[in-house]
Design an enzyme around this catalytic site. Structure first.
Site, PDB file in Angstrom:
ATOM      1  N   ASP A 157       0.838  -1.199   0.000  1.00  0.00           N
ATOM      2  CA  ASP A 157       0.000   0.000   0.000  1.00  0.00           C
ATOM      3  C   ASP A 157       0.875   1.253   0.000  1.00  0.00           C
ATOM      4  O   ASP A 157       2.014   1.223   0.459  1.00  0.00           O
ATOM      5  CB  ASP A 157      -0.858   0.056   1.280  1.00  0.00           C
ATOM      6  N   ARG A 181      -1.614  -0.391  -8.391  1.00  0.00           N
ATOM      7  CA  ARG A 181      -3.001  -0.056  -8.058  1.00  0.00           C
ATOM      8  C   ARG A 181      -3.071   1.478  -8.070  1.00  0.00           C
ATOM      9  O   ARG A 181      -2.279   2.137  -7.397  1.00  0.00           O
ATOM     10  CB  ARG A 181      -3.372  -0.553  -6.658  1.00  0.00           C
TER      11      ARG A 181
HETATM   12  C1  LIG Z   1      -8.947  -1.017  -3.195  1.00  0.00           C
HETATM   13  C2  LIG Z   1      -8.478   0.313  -2.656  1.00  0.00           C
HETATM   14  C3  LIG Z   1      -7.211   0.421  -2.135  1.00  0.00           C
HETATM   15  C4  LIG Z   1      -6.746   1.665  -1.671  1.00  0.00           C
HETATM   16  N1  LIG Z   1      -5.430   1.780  -1.259  1.00  0.00           N
HETATM   17  C5  LIG Z   1      -4.968   2.987  -0.931  1.00  0.00           C
HETATM   18  C6  LIG Z   1      -3.570   3.190  -0.655  1.00  0.00           C
HETATM   19  O1  LIG Z   1      -2.753   2.266  -0.695  1.00  0.00           O
HETATM   20  N2  LIG Z   1      -3.170   4.452  -0.347  1.00  0.00           N
HETATM   21  C7  LIG Z   1      -4.035   5.517  -0.301  1.00  0.00           C
HETATM   22  O2  LIG Z   1      -3.599   6.643  -0.064  1.00  0.00           O
HETATM   23  N3  LIG Z   1      -5.355   5.339  -0.540  1.00  0.00           N
HETATM   24  C8  LIG Z   1      -5.835   4.124  -0.847  1.00  0.00           C
HETATM   25  N4  LIG Z   1      -7.173   3.984  -1.130  1.00  0.00           N
HETATM   26  C9  LIG Z   1      -8.127   5.074  -0.824  1.00  0.00           C
HETATM   27  C10 LIG Z   1      -8.233   6.055  -1.980  1.00  0.00           C
HETATM   28  O3  LIG Z   1      -7.052   6.803  -2.092  1.00  0.00           O
HETATM   29  C11 LIG Z   1      -9.416   7.031  -1.779  1.00  0.00           C
HETATM   30  O4  LIG Z   1      -9.214   7.754  -0.592  1.00  0.00           O
HETATM   31  C12 LIG Z   1     -10.765   6.368  -1.723  1.00  0.00           C
HETATM   32  O5  LIG Z   1     -10.852   5.285  -2.593  1.00  0.00           O
HETATM   33  C13 LIG Z   1     -11.882   7.365  -2.121  1.00  0.00           C
HETATM   34  O6  LIG Z   1     -11.669   7.826  -3.403  1.00  0.00           O
HETATM   35  P1  LIG Z   1     -12.591   7.477  -4.673  1.00  0.00           P
HETATM   36  O7  LIG Z   1     -11.687   7.120  -5.783  1.00  0.00           O
HETATM   37  O8  LIG Z   1     -13.574   6.442  -4.328  1.00  0.00           O
HETATM   38  O9  LIG Z   1     -13.239   8.842  -5.091  1.00  0.00           O
HETATM   39  P2  LIG Z   1     -14.089  10.012  -4.298  1.00  0.00           P
HETATM   40  O10 LIG Z   1     -14.027  11.122  -5.255  1.00  0.00           O
HETATM   41  O11 LIG Z   1     -13.532  10.158  -2.935  1.00  0.00           O
HETATM   42  O12 LIG Z   1     -15.476   9.359  -4.253  1.00  0.00           O
HETATM   43  C14 LIG Z   1     -16.249   9.063  -5.393  1.00  0.00           C
HETATM   44  C15 LIG Z   1     -17.604   8.537  -4.957  1.00  0.00           C
HETATM   45  O13 LIG Z   1     -17.376   7.266  -4.337  1.00  0.00           O
HETATM   46  C16 LIG Z   1     -18.169   7.115  -3.191  1.00  0.00           C
HETATM   47  N5  LIG Z   1     -17.295   6.989  -2.006  1.00  0.00           N
HETATM   48  C17 LIG Z   1     -15.975   7.273  -1.911  1.00  0.00           C
HETATM   49  N6  LIG Z   1     -15.515   7.021  -0.686  1.00  0.00           N
HETATM   50  C18 LIG Z   1     -16.558   6.585   0.025  1.00  0.00           C
HETATM   51  C19 LIG Z   1     -16.716   6.165   1.359  1.00  0.00           C
HETATM   52  N7  LIG Z   1     -15.704   6.153   2.224  1.00  0.00           N
HETATM   53  N8  LIG Z   1     -17.954   5.765   1.742  1.00  0.00           N
HETATM   54  C20 LIG Z   1     -18.988   5.761   0.881  1.00  0.00           C
HETATM   55  N9  LIG Z   1     -18.907   6.157  -0.390  1.00  0.00           N
HETATM   56  C21 LIG Z   1     -17.709   6.557  -0.824  1.00  0.00           C
HETATM   57  C22 LIG Z   1     -19.045   8.331  -3.094  1.00  0.00           C
HETATM   58  O14 LIG Z   1     -20.261   8.074  -3.722  1.00  0.00           O
HETATM   59  C23 LIG Z   1     -18.284   9.377  -3.872  1.00  0.00           C
HETATM   60  O15 LIG Z   1     -19.138  10.325  -4.426  1.00  0.00           O
HETATM   61  C24 LIG Z   1      -7.627   2.781  -1.654  1.00  0.00           C
HETATM   62  C25 LIG Z   1      -8.908   2.654  -2.189  1.00  0.00           C
HETATM   63  C26 LIG Z   1      -9.341   1.464  -2.702  1.00  0.00           C
HETATM   64  C27 LIG Z   1     -10.696   1.384  -3.311  1.00  0.00           C
END
Ligand SMILES: Cc1cc2nc3c(=O)[nH]c(=O)nc-3n(C[C@H](O)[C@H](O)[C@H](O)COP(=O)(O)OP(=O)(O)OC[C@H]3O[C@@H](n4cnc5c(N)ncnc54)[C@H](O)[C@@H]3O)c2cc1C
Length: 306
Positions: A130, A183
């Site tokens: 990660d 990723r």
């Molecule tokens: C499989 C996976 C691994 C990850 N690994 C890392 C990592 O190693 N390092 C790191 O910094 N980050 C990691 N993340 C977190 C990532 O960086 C984001 O903070 C997180 O995924 C929210 O961003 P988004 O792309 O969904 O977009 P956003 O613009 O935040 O959200 C888009 C839409 O998704 C939905 N959504 C987003 N988050 C949520 C929530 N918490 N609850 C409910 N609905 C939500 C909402 O409908 C929102 O309108 C990971 C995420 C995923 C999915």
């Protein structure tokens, strides 16, 4: 503002101790965390696999401050790899270098992860390292490269890039030229404007730009996002460019947009869900609340319902 508040709260040691040891805190975490034991995690993994969805399991924990804690994390990850193999789960593991002792002794963290990778290679599995906050970016990439170069280890280790980081496009190009699996996510930490895009449209635009670059690279990557608009754009683009669904996968977090996860599977796209478990869920939960503060009400409603 709320994002900054929750990210600030995620760093509070006293609140963390209180939340992790209280029963209401434990109830709150259940929406996004599969439980506190390995058995609960494995049951959640089996249930998700039955929906045709792959899994990456994660033992929650970060920034450990003692050698014993790091060795404990190591042992738990060996147990996870063993169980994945024994139960024939469609799953790999995700880990954080600071959970393996990076803050106390870089050599210790490197030795632990190298040993875990030996185990993953032996059972034909995969370790995702990660990405944490920016103080760790370069070290995470350097170490992933080093592991990837070991003969026979190439397809078994990969890392994460964050589209809010200004450096990510360059990192993506260079990791792709080495065939390293990435990723792509948007990024979950608080970073200053000198190194990270702040406005959401810029983070999103960089996500799409880098995602296209990854999908053209010929290496299998994961696109981690719940952003329906971005997912639609990628699907349309992949069809137009003849990038088949087998060339990459979408990834989402456990408990978030389950409807969308299942729809993507039905449409024939690859889907992996990241399932965290363990007692140290507080910083993880705060980052999820930072992404969507409305989750506070959602969780409160679930608790009141019992
Ligand atoms: C499989 C996976 C691994 C990850 N690994 C890392 C990592 O190693 N390092 C790191 O910094 N980050 C990691 N993340 C977190 C990532 O960086 C984001 O903070 C997180 O995924 C929210 O961003 P988004 O792309 O969904 O977009 P956003 O613009 O935040 O959200 C888009 C839409 O998704 C939905 N959504 C987003 N988050 C949520 C929530 N918490 N609850 C409910 N609905 C939500 C909402 O409908 C929102 O309108 C990971 C995420 C995923 C999915």
């Amino acid at each position: 503002m709320l994002r900054a508040l929750f990210i600030g709260l995620s760093e509070s040691k006293s609140l963390r101790h209180f939340a992790e040891s209280s029963s209401i805190g434990q109830k709150m975490s259940r929406r996004f965390v599969a439980g506190t034991t390995v058995e609960e995690l494995l049951q959640a993994t089996e249930a998700v696999n039955k929906l045709g969805i792959r899994v990456s399991v994660d033992n929650l924990g970060e920034n450990v401050t003692s050698r014993d804690e790091a060795l404990h994390s190591r042992d738990l990850y060996h147990q996870l790899l063993e169980e994945i193999d024994k139960r024939k789960l469609d799953a790999n593991v995700s880990l954080k270098l600071t959970h393996m002792g990076l803050d106390i002794d870089e050599k210790l963290a490197r030795d632990i992860v190298s040993e875990l990778l030996d185990h993953a290679v032996a059972i034909n599995s995969f370790i995702r390292i990660d990405m944490e906050g920016s103080p760790y970016t370069q070290r995470t990439l350097d170490f992933t490269r080093e592991l990837h170069r070991k003969p026979g280890y190439g397809g078994h280790v990969g890392t994460v890039l964050q589209s809010y980081m200004r450096r990510t496009e360059d990192d993506a190009k260079s990791l792709c030229s080495e065939g390293i699996r990435i990723r792509l996510c948007k990024g979950a930490y608080k970073e200053p404007p000198e190194i990270a895009f702040q406005p959401k449209p810029e983070v999103d635009a960089n996500y799409v730009n880098v995602a296209k670059l990854l999908l053209k690279s010929g290496t299998f990557h994961g696109l981690a996002t719940h952003d329906e608009r971005i997912i639609q754009e990628i699907k349309d683009w992949a069809r137009k460019e003849n990038v088949p669904p087998s060339a990459f996968e979408f990834q989402m977090l456990y408990g978030i947009r389950r409807d969308l996860q299942e729809t993507l599977v039905k449409e024939g796209w690859g889907m992996r869900v990241y399932i965290p478990f363990g007692t140290e869920w507080y910083p993880y939960l705060m980052r999820r609340l930072a992404e969507r503060p409305a989750n506070v009400f959602f969780i409160a409603k679930n608790i009141l319902r019992g």
